[in-house]
Design an enzyme around this catalytic site. Structure first.
Site, PDB file in Angstrom:
ATOM      1  N   ASN A 229       0.845  -1.197   0.000  1.00  0.00           N
ATOM      2  CA  ASN A 229       0.000   0.000   0.000  1.00  0.00           C
ATOM      3  C   ASN A 229       0.880   1.247   0.000  1.00  0.00           C
ATOM      4  O   ASN A 229       2.107   1.149  -0.033  1.00  0.00           O
ATOM      5  CB  ASN A 229      -0.960  -0.018   1.203  1.00  0.00           C
ATOM      6  CG  ASN A 229      -0.204  -0.062   2.510  1.00  0.00           C
ATOM      7  OD1 ASN A 229       0.571   0.828   2.821  1.00  0.00           O
ATOM      8  ND2 ASN A 229      -0.420  -1.131   3.289  1.00  0.00           N
ATOM      9  N   ASP A 298      -4.527  -5.854   5.093  1.00  0.00           N
ATOM     10  CA  ASP A 298      -5.628  -6.603   5.713  1.00  0.00           C
ATOM     11  C   ASP A 298      -5.637  -8.063   5.267  1.00  0.00           C
ATOM     12  O   ASP A 298      -6.017  -8.934   6.022  1.00  0.00           O
ATOM     13  CB  ASP A 298      -6.961  -5.934   5.352  1.00  0.00           C
ATOM     14  CG  ASP A 298      -7.093  -4.586   6.055  1.00  0.00           C
ATOM     15  OD1 ASP A 298      -6.824  -4.537   7.265  1.00  0.00           O
ATOM     16  OD2 ASP A 298      -7.416  -3.589   5.377  1.00  0.00           O
ATOM     17  N   LYS A 308       7.734 -17.855 -10.255  1.00  0.00           N
ATOM     18  CA  LYS A 308       7.012 -16.731 -10.839  1.00  0.00           C
ATOM     19  C   LYS A 308       5.854 -17.243 -11.706  1.00  0.00           C
ATOM     20  O   LYS A 308       6.037 -18.189 -12.492  1.00  0.00           O
ATOM     21  CB  LYS A 308       7.992 -15.929 -11.703  1.00  0.00           C
ATOM     22  CG  LYS A 308       7.394 -14.693 -12.317  1.00  0.00           C
ATOM     23  CD  LYS A 308       8.398 -13.955 -13.180  1.00  0.00           C
ATOM     24  CE  LYS A 308       7.707 -12.837 -13.930  1.00  0.00           C
ATOM     25  NZ  LYS A 308       8.527 -12.270 -14.976  1.00  0.00           N
ATOM     26  N   PRO A 326      -3.704 -11.431  10.622  1.00  0.00           N
ATOM     27  CA  PRO A 326      -4.088 -11.209  12.027  1.00  0.00           C
ATOM     28  C   PRO A 326      -4.086  -9.714  12.331  1.00  0.00           C
ATOM     29  O   PRO A 326      -3.320  -8.955  11.730  1.00  0.00           O
ATOM     30  CB  PRO A 326      -2.968 -11.914  12.811  1.00  0.00           C
ATOM     31  CG  PRO A 326      -1.826 -12.027  11.864  1.00  0.00           C
ATOM     32  CD  PRO A 326      -2.406 -12.087  10.480  1.00  0.00           C
ATOM     33  N   ASP A 327      -4.931  -9.285  13.252  1.00  0.00           N
ATOM     34  CA  ASP A 327      -4.910  -7.891  13.693  1.00  0.00           C
ATOM     35  C   ASP A 327      -3.867  -7.788  14.805  1.00  0.00           C
ATOM     36  O   ASP A 327      -4.120  -8.168  15.960  1.00  0.00           O
ATOM     37  CB  ASP A 327      -6.294  -7.453  14.178  1.00  0.00           C
ATOM     38  CG  ASP A 327      -6.350  -5.937  14.363  1.00  0.00           C
ATOM     39  OD1 ASP A 327      -5.388  -5.366  14.929  1.00  0.00           O
ATOM     40  OD2 ASP A 327      -7.329  -5.317  13.911  1.00  0.00           O
ATOM     41  N   PHE A 348      -3.580   3.647  15.166  1.00  0.00           N
ATOM     42  CA  PHE A 348      -3.804   4.663  14.134  1.00  0.00           C
ATOM     43  C   PHE A 348      -5.008   4.244  13.299  1.00  0.00           C
ATOM     44  O   PHE A 348      -5.302   3.058  13.167  1.00  0.00           O
ATOM     45  CB  PHE A 348      -2.571   4.803  13.223  1.00  0.00           C
ATOM     46  CG  PHE A 348      -1.657   5.907  13.661  1.00  0.00           C
ATOM     47  CD1 PHE A 348      -0.865   5.766  14.786  1.00  0.00           C
ATOM     48  CD2 PHE A 348      -1.582   7.100  12.943  1.00  0.00           C
ATOM     49  CE1 PHE A 348      -0.024   6.787  15.205  1.00  0.00           C
ATOM     50  CE2 PHE A 348      -0.742   8.129  13.349  1.00  0.00           C
ATOM     51  CZ  PHE A 348       0.039   7.964  14.481  1.00  0.00           C
ATOM     52  N   LYS A 366     -10.476  -2.016  18.675  1.00  0.00           N
ATOM     53  CA  LYS A 366      -9.086  -2.475  18.858  1.00  0.00           C
ATOM     54  C   LYS A 366      -8.751  -2.664  20.330  1.00  0.00           C
ATOM     55  O   LYS A 366      -7.725  -3.249  20.666  1.00  0.00           O
ATOM     56  CB  LYS A 366      -8.102  -1.461  18.256  1.00  0.00           C
ATOM     57  CG  LYS A 366      -8.315  -1.188  16.778  1.00  0.00           C
ATOM     58  CD  LYS A 366      -7.536  -2.141  15.923  1.00  0.00           C
ATOM     59  CE  LYS A 366      -7.832  -1.883  14.449  1.00  0.00           C
ATOM     60  NZ  LYS A 366      -7.146  -2.801  13.555  1.00  0.00           N
TER      61      LYS A 366
HETATM   62  O1  C5P Z   1      -8.368  -1.856  11.016  1.00  0.00           O
HETATM   63  P1  C5P Z   1      -7.420  -0.831  10.539  1.00  0.00           P
HETATM   64  O2  C5P Z   1      -6.408  -1.356   9.569  1.00  0.00           O
HETATM   65  O3  C5P Z   1      -8.036   0.439  10.070  1.00  0.00           O
HETATM   66  O4  C5P Z   1      -6.629  -0.434  11.864  1.00  0.00           O
HETATM   67  C1  C5P Z   1      -5.537   0.409  11.857  1.00  0.00           C
HETATM   68  C2  C5P Z   1      -4.711   0.188  13.112  1.00  0.00           C
HETATM   69  O5  C5P Z   1      -4.550  -1.194  13.401  1.00  0.00           O
HETATM   70  C3  C5P Z   1      -3.297   0.699  12.914  1.00  0.00           C
HETATM   71  O6  C5P Z   1      -2.803   1.089  14.198  1.00  0.00           O
HETATM   72  C4  C5P Z   1      -2.577  -0.526  12.388  1.00  0.00           C
HETATM   73  O7  C5P Z   1      -1.177  -0.446  12.665  1.00  0.00           O
HETATM   74  C5  C5P Z   1      -3.239  -1.647  13.146  1.00  0.00           C
HETATM   75  N1  C5P Z   1      -3.377  -2.913  12.403  1.00  0.00           N
HETATM   76  C6  C5P Z   1      -2.746  -4.058  12.845  1.00  0.00           C
HETATM   77  N2  C5P Z   1      -2.917  -5.247  12.188  1.00  0.00           N
HETATM   78  C7  C5P Z   1      -3.699  -5.338  11.101  1.00  0.00           C
HETATM   79  C8  C5P Z   1      -4.372  -4.182  10.630  1.00  0.00           C
HETATM   80  C9  C5P Z   1      -4.178  -2.973  11.300  1.00  0.00           C
HETATM   81  O8  C5P Z   1      -2.016  -3.976  13.828  1.00  0.00           O
HETATM   82  N3  C5P Z   1      -3.844  -6.483  10.494  1.00  0.00           N
END
Ligand code: C5P
Length: 420
Positions: A229, A298, A308, A326-327, A348, A366
């Site tokens: 991104n 995401d 390739k 994973p978040d 953020f 979060k």
């Molecule tokens: O859900 P979103 O991507 O908008 O959330 C943004 C926040 O979550 C940022 O602080 C980003 O560093 C963190 N994040 C994360 N892991 C992900 C997606 C986002 O730690 N997979």
């Protein structure tokens, strides 16, 4: 919800705005770097009064330093000119009384040895001895040959100078003017400027270990392609720098960006979201603050292909399938250390509209005490930004400014919350 005033910019009008620095030069080839340092300090908003020893005048002329500082240079304790607006023929007293700091760059081995013994047989050492020790800090930037640097006498002198309250900066390593290679070079002007700015920054995060994530992640499709991104990493890097200026130990986990590592900050380079998670999970165990500024992808391709994907000319396009990453922030925020208050987590949110509502909802989702919202398309790749801080008590707006200024304000806001 209450909207409170933003934290005041920590340094007005440039990083050294309003500061008056006496820049002393003792004898050494590194005097040529002092010219650049003088210029950098003036550009950063300081007024600079140069004082040179006779030995320094062998390496660079007072004319050069006068032109760069915009003030006549002093080099003799017998100089009858008026100094600092006082005509008492006591330059050593007058020059030091109005200084916010005396910076000696370069500080030669001989000059440091003189300071250790309180000798005062020329203007610069006389002024260092005569300065009000409680209110005018003395900062030395050593410069010498590697053998002189590592000599027990020099190291002993540095220890004594530090014990006497002097700030002795690091030296650089590398090729020396004498042709030898090793420790003892004077730091580069931009490194010295950074150390000076840090010196004057209130140590709001002393004793804290701050972990910062920054930049995008790169999710490989095959060995040559991937998804990423537009995050530049600039905001996260500025936060790491501001946290270090504020006295914290800082570790930066960076996705693939080409930015230089802020001085004094530890850096771990990662590529994918899974790499980033592994590093952050590990480092978060020792951190006291985690600022998650990275733009983590995401989703990632369900498989990373070993070879390739070839375009075979048939017009057929590959079909990609994805799995969710994973978040990282949410899982660290749910960890026992974060839940117990030992680790303060800051998230953020890059949004394209309805910043306040989205930021408030994201903070809760979060599970973090503080969430920083910004408008994504307005910040990606830019040097400036505007932030909206959201916590359980309300919001704080940080109006458009450079990312470094915003990072310093954010650090002050975090420190305020940490200290209750
Ligand atoms: O859900 P979103 O991507 O908008 O959330 C943004 C926040 O979550 C940022 O602080 C980003 O560093 C963190 N994040 C994360 N892991 C992900 C997606 C986002 O730690 N997979």
């Amino acid at each position: 919800m209450a909207t409170s005033a933003p934290a005041r910019s920590l340094l007005p009008a440039g990083d050294l705005g309003g500061r008056h620095i006496v820049l002393g030069l003792s004898g050494g080839i590194a005097c040529y770097k002092a010219a650049e340092l003088c210029r950098a300090m003036v550009k950063a908003g300081a007024t600079v009064q140069v004082v040179m020893t006779d030995a320094a005048c062998q390496f660079i002329t007072p004319v050069t330093m006068q032109a760069l500082s915009g003030r006549p240079v002093f080099s003799s304790q017998w100089d009858p000119r008026e100094a600092a607006g006082v005509g008492n023929n006591m330059a050593h007293i007058n020059l030091s009384r109005e200084a916010d700091a005396i910076v000696v760059a370069p500080a030669s081995a001989d000059f440091m040895a003189k300071l250790v013994h309180g000798r005062a047989d020329e203007l610069l050492s006389l002024m260092c001895l005569a300065r009000p020790i409680e209110s005018v800090p003395l900062i030395l930037a050593p410069a010498m040959n590697r053998e002189m640097w590592s000599h027990p006498a020099t190291q002993r002198n540095i220890e004594q100078l530090r014990a006497d309250g002097t700030t002795v900066l690091d030296v650089g390593a590398g090729e020396q003017a004498c042709g030898e290679t090793g420790d003892g070079r004077m730091l580069e002007p931009e490194e010295l400027l950074y150390d000076l700015v840090r010196f004057f920054t209130p140590k709001l995060l002393a004793g804290q270990h701050v972990l910062v994530s920054a930049g995008p992640t790169f999710e490989a499709i095959d060995p040559v392609r991937g998804l990423t991104n537009l995050s530049s990493g600039k905001m996260g890097f500025a936060i790491a720098r501001a946290a270090h200026e504020a006295g914290a130990q800082v570790t930066l986990v960076a996705g693939p960006v080409g930015l230089p590592t802020p001085r004094g900050v530890g850096r771990v380079n990662v590529k994918s979201a899974l790499n980033m998670q592994k590093s952050l999970d590990h480092l978060a165990q020792a951190a006291t603050v985690f600022v998650s500024a990275a733009a983590v992808a995401d989703w990632r391709p369900a498989q990373m292909l070993d070879q390739k994907i070839k375009k075979d000319g048939s017009g057929e396009v590959p079909t990609l399938s994805f799995v969710e990453n994973p978040d990282i922030l949410a899982s660290i925020a749910a960890s026992p250390r974060a839940q117990s208050g030992a680790l303060y987590c800051v998230g953020f949110a890059a949004e394209s509209q309805d910043l306040l509502a989205h930021a408030q909802a994201k903070r809760v989702r979060k599970g973090v005490p503080l969430l920083v919202g910004n408008i994504g398309p307005d910040t990606f790749g830019q040097d400036d930004n505007a932030l909206l801080l959201v916590d359980a008590h309300g919001t704080v707006e940080l109006p458009r400014a450079s990312k470094l200024v915003l990072a310093r304000q954010l650090i002050a806001e975090i420190a305020r919350r940490l200290h209750g």
